[in-house]
Enzyme design. Sequence first.
Site, PDB file in Angstrom:
ATOM      1  N   ARG A  34      -7.238  -0.464  -6.945  1.00  0.00           N
ATOM      2  CA  ARG A  34      -7.591   0.620  -6.009  1.00  0.00           C
ATOM      3  C   ARG A  34      -7.758   1.900  -6.832  1.00  0.00           C
ATOM      4  NH1 ARG A  34      -4.222   1.075  -0.544  1.00  0.00           N
ATOM      5  NH2 ARG A  34      -6.113   2.168   0.105  1.00  0.00           N
ATOM      6  N   ASP A  57      -1.863  10.845  -2.233  1.00  0.00           N
ATOM      7  CA  ASP A  57      -2.282   9.793  -3.172  1.00  0.00           C
ATOM      8  C   ASP A  57      -2.591  10.352  -4.547  1.00  0.00           C
ATOM      9  OD1 ASP A  57      -2.848   8.542  -0.397  1.00  0.00           O
ATOM     10  OD2 ASP A  57      -2.793   6.912  -1.856  1.00  0.00           O
ATOM     11  N   ARG A 108       0.861  -1.181   0.000  1.00  0.00           N
ATOM     12  CA  ARG A 108       0.000   0.000   0.000  1.00  0.00           C
ATOM     13  C   ARG A 108       0.897   1.231   0.000  1.00  0.00           C
ATOM     14  NH1 ARG A 108       2.371   2.005   3.789  1.00  0.00           N
ATOM     15  NH2 ARG A 108       0.839   3.667   3.724  1.00  0.00           N
TER      16      ARG A 108
HETATM   17  O1  MRU Z   1      -4.523   3.246   2.166  1.00  0.00           O
HETATM   18  P1  MRU Z   1      -3.035   3.442   2.045  1.00  0.00           P
HETATM   19  O2  MRU Z   1      -2.275   2.927   3.219  1.00  0.00           O
HETATM   20  O3  MRU Z   1      -2.514   2.951   0.721  1.00  0.00           O
HETATM   21  O4  MRU Z   1      -2.865   5.025   2.057  1.00  0.00           O
HETATM   22  C1  MRU Z   1      -1.575   5.555   1.987  1.00  0.00           C
HETATM   23  C2  MRU Z   1      -1.544   7.032   2.097  1.00  0.00           C
HETATM   24  O5  MRU Z   1      -2.559   7.681   2.188  1.00  0.00           O
HETATM   25  C3  MRU Z   1      -0.212   7.687   2.013  1.00  0.00           C
HETATM   26  O6  MRU Z   1      -0.165   8.830   2.806  1.00  0.00           O
HETATM   27  C4  MRU Z   1       0.054   8.081   0.557  1.00  0.00           C
HETATM   28  O7  MRU Z   1      -0.169   7.004  -0.299  1.00  0.00           O
HETATM   29  C5  MRU Z   1       1.415   8.588   0.357  1.00  0.00           C
HETATM   30  S1  MRU Z   1       2.609   7.319   0.519  1.00  0.00           S
HETATM   31  C6  MRU Z   1       4.122   7.973   0.142  1.00  0.00           C
END
Ligand code: MRU
Length: 350
Positions: A96, A239, A53
């Site tokens: 996702r 993201d 993730r």
């Molecule tokens: O649901 P996740 O754990 O994939 O979400 C991750 C995040 O929101 C992070 O802050 C984002 O992807 C930046 S990672 C460098």
Amino acid sequence: MSSSPNKLNVHALVWQETQLSVLDQRQLPEQVHYDTFSTAPEVAEAIKSMRVRGAPAIGIAAAYAVALSVQQHYALDNTQWRQQVNADIAILAAARPTAVNLFWALSVMQDVLACQSGSPVAAMISKAVEIHQQDIAANQQMGEIGADILADAQSLLTHCNAGALATGGYGTALGVIRSAVQRQARTVFAGETRPWLQGTRLTVWELAEDNIPVTLIADSAAAVLMHSGKIDWIIVGADRIAANGDVANKIGTYSLAVLAKYHSVKMMVVAPVSTIDFTMDNGSQIEIEQRAASEFLPDCYMHKDSLIGAWNPVFDVTPAELISVIVTERGAVFNPFEQGVKELQNENRI
Ligand code: MRU
């Protein structure tokens, strides 16, 4: 300080010649367990189920998955192999919705594939490795840029996990924290990040692996911590960043940004240019992933006659006006609310 900016202790993804090893982040911090995959649907499932993730890591995993797909289907030497690869790419794209790095990586890999006339396998693997290596280099660069901006700021709060675990290595927000701690001692706080607990299970573990002291807080303690004057900067990843500088990131980021504004705490977003979606004018266009109620609803409420449900959006959008600076490998954009981030399209900006 004992950590070094170039030392990479934690690896979410390890390419092993013909296979991809993925650290199962669902099992951290109790178990450091790697699964090894040789097909794209397996990697798509690993993304969907959050074995891997974090936006950049999802993109890198997808790039390796396309290489795996080409390796698998081209080897069968049938005339259908390109269609089979395209079918795998569709499966990956559905894994996702919010992290744009996934779609960015798929498109880069598709472009490389389109140019191949002979055997494409080696070229596809080498492009995936390049995407991985470039992400690490970008993170190290952002670490230095971000640390310059922090200067002597003492106290830092991060949210979710935007570290080595969420990227090719070194991290975005945690990369800045690593570089800053390398220069001088800082006080680092991490929010637990409900409901999936990326802060509790991943961020504090990752920092401790690098000998960086960190204090975990309940998400709901952030306001009083800021009120106490103990936080100078909030530092988070992203993201997807829209062209106007609105930022989609882990649920709770928006709350922190609102609190930061009220308490005069500065807000830094750290992300590679591959996280910017220049096709989206503003954050309202970003699809926000909803995940299962079972991520935090107790099992006893999950029966068919239950009157109790749960609403589980896993990202939110922070408006650009609440962000002090966006740091990328092409340099920083201060007050993104003024002009957005379109200037970062220029590859020669830095
Ligand atoms: O649901 P996740 O754990 O994939 O979400 C991750 C995040 O929101 C992070 O802050 C984002 O992807 C930046 S990672 C460098």
